[in-house]
Design a protein around this motif. Structure first.
Motif, short mmCIF file in Angstrom:
data_model
loop_
_atom_site.label_atom_id
_atom_site.label_comp_id
_atom_site.label_asym_id
_atom_site.label_seq_id
_atom_site.Cartn_x
_atom_site.Cartn_y
_atom_site.Cartn_z
N TYR A 1 -5.70 3.03 -2.76
CA TYR A 1 -4.64 3.69 -2.01
C TYR A 1 -5.09 5.08 -1.55
CZ TYR A 1 -4.07 5.67 -6.68
OH TYR A 1 -4.32 6.27 -7.88
N LYS B 1 -2.39 4.36 3.30
CA LYS B 1 -3.10 3.08 3.25
C LYS B 1 -3.03 2.53 1.83
CE LYS B 1 -6.62 4.82 6.49
NZ LYS B 1 -8.09 5.02 6.70
N ILE B 2 -2.89 1.23 1.72
CA ILE B 2 -2.95 0.58 0.42
C ILE B 2 -3.45 -0.85 0.59
CG2 ILE B 2 -0.53 -0.17 0.53
CD1 ILE B 2 -0.45 0.26 -2.54
N LYS C 1 -5.50 10.05 -3.40
CA LYS C 1 -6.29 8.84 -3.23
C LYS C 1 -6.79 8.36 -4.58
CE LYS C 1 -10.62 11.28 -2.12
NZ LYS C 1 -11.70 11.43 -1.12
N GLU D 1 -1.21 -0.40 6.51
CA GLU D 1 -1.57 0.96 6.87
C GLU D 1 -0.55 1.54 7.85
OE1 GLU D 1 -5.55 1.34 8.29
OE2 GLU D 1 -6.45 0.43 6.50
#
Length: 378
Positions: free
Chosen positions: A121, A157-158, A107, A175
């Motif tokens: 992210y 996730k971004i 992350k 996501e």
């Protein structure tokens, strides 16, 4: 001649400094390099394109039992000539425990020149023996409905944000989440309300935020308001189409010397055919610490936490917090009788500049939990 004398003076000061350092670390013997490494880990190193440090150690939590984790934390600047924009950060972590839990994740946040653009992210894969109480407060508050199962989860996730006005950001997000339940008791399947035990969820969305925090990982002042709208449409391949609205408001202010008051309001509302693995929930390392992660889950969740963060000696600090939260199928179903308290204390050690390793002991209604993690809960 004056230039030569100045140069000699600087060289002499550096020599004295190195000599003092050698004397200070000599008493530690063969572990001196380790002590020096952690002493230097939180120093800002703008001379390095990517400044990375490693830390590992044991931990314990109600969900995972005794475990061993390894963390690599890095800070970097996308433009080292920009002296005003805070650094970007990234963390890579691996964790295993005696319960059979294992996890690997990445992350971070990348900030570009003048903080005009940001990319956030997160990616994680984990497997763990878990517990399930069902869906809704009445089930979750009843220990008799507790059942064990194996949970496998993968998520990515971004989101990309652009600054439209001072401190105001907006941008799209995508996501993905995969959740699978196995090794469950067939007699307890009714707790899952007949839903699939394996689900894939794909989302697109939009996020809007107003952010004046002085840094992202351990803020001391500022506010951050974030509104995220996600759509899990059937046209994207979702077996269970739904949507969600998430609002987070955090506020930080100095109180007295080396102390920060931090407050957070958070709510997640889901609409439509929300699958069991994507419901709003409380507990774990970030929200309503002290509760078993995912014990209380429903289509909606709301919580508020206030925390005092006090630095006590050099890189060591302590915290104390109190909060309240609730789950519900709809906003109109919220009840004061179903409010749940959360409170606790914690220890902090600044591993890198504004990157804290934290150990928290949280208490809830009939529960307590231990947390060992990187960065603040909010």
């Amino acid at each position: 001649m004056a230039v030569a004398q100045t140069s000699d003076a600087i060289a002499s000061e550096r020599g004295d400094s190195l000599a003092a350092d050698s004397m200070r670390y000599s008493k530690w013997g063969f572990i001196a390099p380790i002590i020096r490494y952690f002493d230097d880990s939180n120093k800002v190193r703008k001379d390095k394109a990517f400044d990375i440090s490693f830390i590992g150690g044991p931990h314990y939590s109600n969900e995972k039992k005794f475990g061993l984790g390894l963390l690599a934390a890095g800070v970097y600047y996308t433009d080292r000539t920009d002296s005003l924009t805070p650094p970007s950060n990234v963390s890579l972590y691996v964790d295993v425990s005696t319960s059979g839990f294992y996890s690997i994740g990445l992350k971070g946040t990348t900030r570009f020149r003048d903080d005009k653009y940001r990319i956030n992210y997160k990616g994680e894969f984990q497997s763990m023996p878990d517990k399930f109480w069902g869906i809704g407060y009445d089930h979750d508050a009843n220990n008799d409905t507790q059942t064990k199962y194996q949970r496998l989860m993968a998520e990515a996730k971004i989101d990309a944000q652009v600054r439209l006005f001072p401190d105001f950001y907006v941008g799209p997000m995508i996501e993905f989440a995969y959740v699978k339940a196995s090794k469950y008791d067939p007699a307890m399947l009714y707790l899952w309300r007949g839903e699939d035990m394996r689900t894939f969820s794909y989302a697109v969305g939009l996020q809007v935020s107003y952010d004046t925090r002085d840094n992202l990982t351990a803020p001391h002042r500022g506010v951050c308001l974030t509104l995220a709208q996600r759509y899990y449409g059937k046209w994207m391949g979702n077996t269970y189409p739904f949507s969600s609205t998430e609002l987070t408001a955090v506020w930080y202010t100095p109180t007295w010397k080396d102390c920060t008051l931090a407050m957070q309001y958070h709510t997640l509302l889901t609409y439509g055919d929300t699958p069991w693995g994507m419901l709003a929930y409380m507990g774990g390392s970030y929200t309503m610490r002290g509760y078993y992660e995912g014990r209380y889950r429903d289509k909606g969740e709301m919580d508020f936490t206030a925390e005092l963060r006090q630095r006590v000696y050099r890189r060591i600090g302590v915290v104390a917090w109190g909060g309240v939260g609730s789950i519900f199928p709809r906003l109109s179903c919220m009840s004061v009788k179903q409010l749940l308290p959360s409170y606790g204390v914690g220890l902090r050690w600044e591993f890198k500049k504004n990157v804290n390793v934290r150990f928290d002991v949280g208490f809830g209604k009939g529960e307590k939990g231990f947390v060992f993690n990187i960065n603040e809960a909010f």
